[in-house]
Motif scaffolding. Structure first.
Motif, PDB file in Angstrom:
ATOM      1  N   SER A  83       9.879   9.670  -5.331  1.00  0.00           N
ATOM      2  CA  SER A  83       9.780   9.684  -3.867  1.00  0.00           C
ATOM      3  C   SER A  83      10.721  10.722  -3.269  1.00  0.00           C
ATOM      4  O   SER A  83      10.365  11.434  -2.323  1.00  0.00           O
ATOM      5  CB  SER A  83      10.092   8.291  -3.306  1.00  0.00           C
ATOM      6  OG  SER A  83       9.119   7.351  -3.725  1.00  0.00           O
ATOM      7  N   GLU A  96       9.585  13.966  -1.104  1.00  0.00           N
ATOM      8  CA  GLU A  96      10.034  14.129   0.271  1.00  0.00           C
ATOM      9  C   GLU A  96      10.783  15.440   0.491  1.00  0.00           C
ATOM     10  O   GLU A  96      10.619  16.096   1.520  1.00  0.00           O
ATOM     11  CB  GLU A  96      10.935  12.950   0.638  1.00  0.00           C
ATOM     12  CG  GLU A  96      11.468  13.001   2.062  1.00  0.00           C
ATOM     13  CD  GLU A  96      12.373  11.829   2.381  1.00  0.00           C
ATOM     14  OE1 GLU A  96      13.057  11.885   3.410  1.00  0.00           O
ATOM     15  OE2 GLU A  96      12.398  10.863   1.581  1.00  0.00           O
ATOM     16  N   THR A 107       1.478   4.795  -6.273  1.00  0.00           N
ATOM     17  CA  THR A 107       1.242   4.019  -5.055  1.00  0.00           C
ATOM     18  C   THR A 107       2.334   4.223  -4.017  1.00  0.00           C
ATOM     19  O   THR A 107       2.212   3.741  -2.889  1.00  0.00           O
ATOM     20  CB  THR A 107       1.140   2.522  -5.387  1.00  0.00           C
ATOM     21  OG1 THR A 107       2.367   2.087  -5.995  1.00  0.00           O
ATOM     22  CG2 THR A 107      -0.014   2.256  -6.344  1.00  0.00           C
ATOM     23  N   ALA A 108       3.403   4.931  -4.375  1.00  0.00           N
ATOM     24  CA  ALA A 108       4.481   5.176  -3.417  1.00  0.00           C
ATOM     25  C   ALA A 108       3.980   6.112  -2.319  1.00  0.00           C
ATOM     26  O   ALA A 108       3.140   6.983  -2.567  1.00  0.00           O
ATOM     27  CB  ALA A 108       5.692   5.782  -4.130  1.00  0.00           C
ATOM     28  N   PRO A 109       4.470   5.980  -1.092  1.00  0.00           N
ATOM     29  CA  PRO A 109       4.006   6.808   0.022  1.00  0.00           C
ATOM     30  C   PRO A 109       4.125   8.300  -0.270  1.00  0.00           C
ATOM     31  O   PRO A 109       5.189   8.785  -0.655  1.00  0.00           O
ATOM     32  CB  PRO A 109       4.937   6.393   1.177  1.00  0.00           C
ATOM     33  CG  PRO A 109       5.378   5.010   0.825  1.00  0.00           C
ATOM     34  CD  PRO A 109       5.487   4.993  -0.671  1.00  0.00           C
ATOM     35  N   GLY A 110       3.017   9.006  -0.114  1.00  0.00           N
ATOM     36  CA  GLY A 110       3.012  10.459  -0.245  1.00  0.00           C
ATOM     37  C   GLY A 110       2.935  10.989  -1.652  1.00  0.00           C
ATOM     38  O   GLY A 110       2.720  12.194  -1.843  1.00  0.00           O
TER      39      GLY A 110
END
Length: 330
Positions: free
Chosen positions: A158, A162, A189-192
């Motif tokens: 992540s 980011e 499945t983690a955002p982005g």
């Protein structure tokens, strides 16, 4: 004394003497049954059938409704010439790989001496920014740098997604860096993260997933490796505290571990259709099989091959495969 000047041209292209005799007989009879051919060459039908099967495989003879028909000599010889050229190309690649390996093996030889003398250069790095700057700086020293890395946890992936995806992708597009990564399937499945993986694959990076990755680590070129302060899943208190080790013997060991993980991992497909056809072709699939696999027409597959060759700046599928492998697309 026999010379290549006196040798039968078909034998020079790879046919045995018995195959040449049988092919010539099929030419003369034009169309004949197995029994007729066995009688014509005065040999057992089983022996003749074995050679006929080989000639059919080579494309020199066709079997139609129990009869054997010779293909036009120009087509048959053209097929044999093409196969011989393919073999020569493979042998040439093997020779090139052997010559290339001399430098790598010499490197390991020197590394062994360093190992015996205890001369291991180790640099401590703390913090994600410092680690990223170190990796890019090393890549810039000797581009294009080949990097393989494993990410073991969601937080590390992540953070990468980011903060560092953009410059990383730009380094790949600029030809400074080629990279492959193995990540746990759970981090998808983690955002982005899925979007980041697609962007990396689109740029030419190789991304694969495993149920579990044993630890965070990377290897850059043949000289530098990154190892976490503690082997295993990254933890918040020491995730980016690591050692940059300048020791080819350590790098080789980590690369071997990575290749084992890579072989067991599942590819994250690139949204780029041109990349997909190259990856499937590298697995030995024909244009027709690739079309069935992707649910598109054969014409679309060939168009995507043309797009891939244009993107890679090459003019043949063979060179496209070699360049795609070098960039980590396959």
């Amino acid at each position: 004394m026999s010379t290549t000047r006196n040798a039968d041209p078909l034998e020079a292209l790879g046919l045995t003497q018995d195959q040449t005799v049988l092919y010539t007989t099929v030419l003369k009879l034009h169309r004949a049954t197995l029994t007729e051919l066995a009688y014509a060459v005065d040999q057992r039908a089983d022996d003749v059938l074995d050679r006929l099967t080989q000639l059919v495989r080579l494309g020199a003879v066709e079997e139609q409704h129990g009869k054997y028909l010779a293909r036009h000599p120009a087509a048959a010889i053209g097929r044999l010439v093409a196969e011989r050229l393919d073999r020569l190309a493979r042998e040439s690649r093997q020779i090139d790989e052997a010559l290339t390996s001399v430098g790598r093996l010499t490197h390991h030889y020197d590394a062994g001496r360093d190992y015996q003398s205890g001369r291991f250069a180790v640099e401590l790095v703390s913090g994600a920014d410092e680690l990223y700057e170190s990796v890019v700086g090393l890549a810039l020293q000797n581009p294009p740098a080949d990097m393989v890395f494993a990410i073991a946890d969601r937080r590390t992936m992540s953070d990468f997604a980011e903060k560092y995806t953009g410059p990383w992708i730009q380094a790949i597009k600029d030809g400074v860096l080629s990279s492959r990564a193995v990540i746990p399937v759970s981090v998808m499945t983690a955002p982005g993260v899925r979007k980041v993986c697609d962007r990396l694959a689109e740029a030419g990076a190789g991304i694969r997933t495993l149920d579990r990755v044993p630890s965070w680590f990377f290897a850059l070129g043949e000289d530098t490796a990154g190892l976490p302060a503690e082997w295993g899943d990254s933890l918040p208190e020491h995730a980016y505290n690591c050692s940059l080790v300048r020791a080819p013997i350590v790098v080789a060991a980590l690369r071997s571990l990575f290749e084992e993980l890579w072989a067991r991992a599942t590819p994250v497909e690139s949204p780029n259709g041109a990349h997909q056809v190259l990856r499937l072709a590298a697995q030995g699939l024909s244009d027709e099989s690739i079309a069935r696999h992707l649910g598109v027409s054969v014409r679309t597959v060939r168009t995507r091959f043309a797009e891939a060759m244009a993107e890679l700046g090459v003019h043949t599928r063979f060179h496209a495969g070699a360049e795609a492998a070098r960039r980590g697309w396959l």
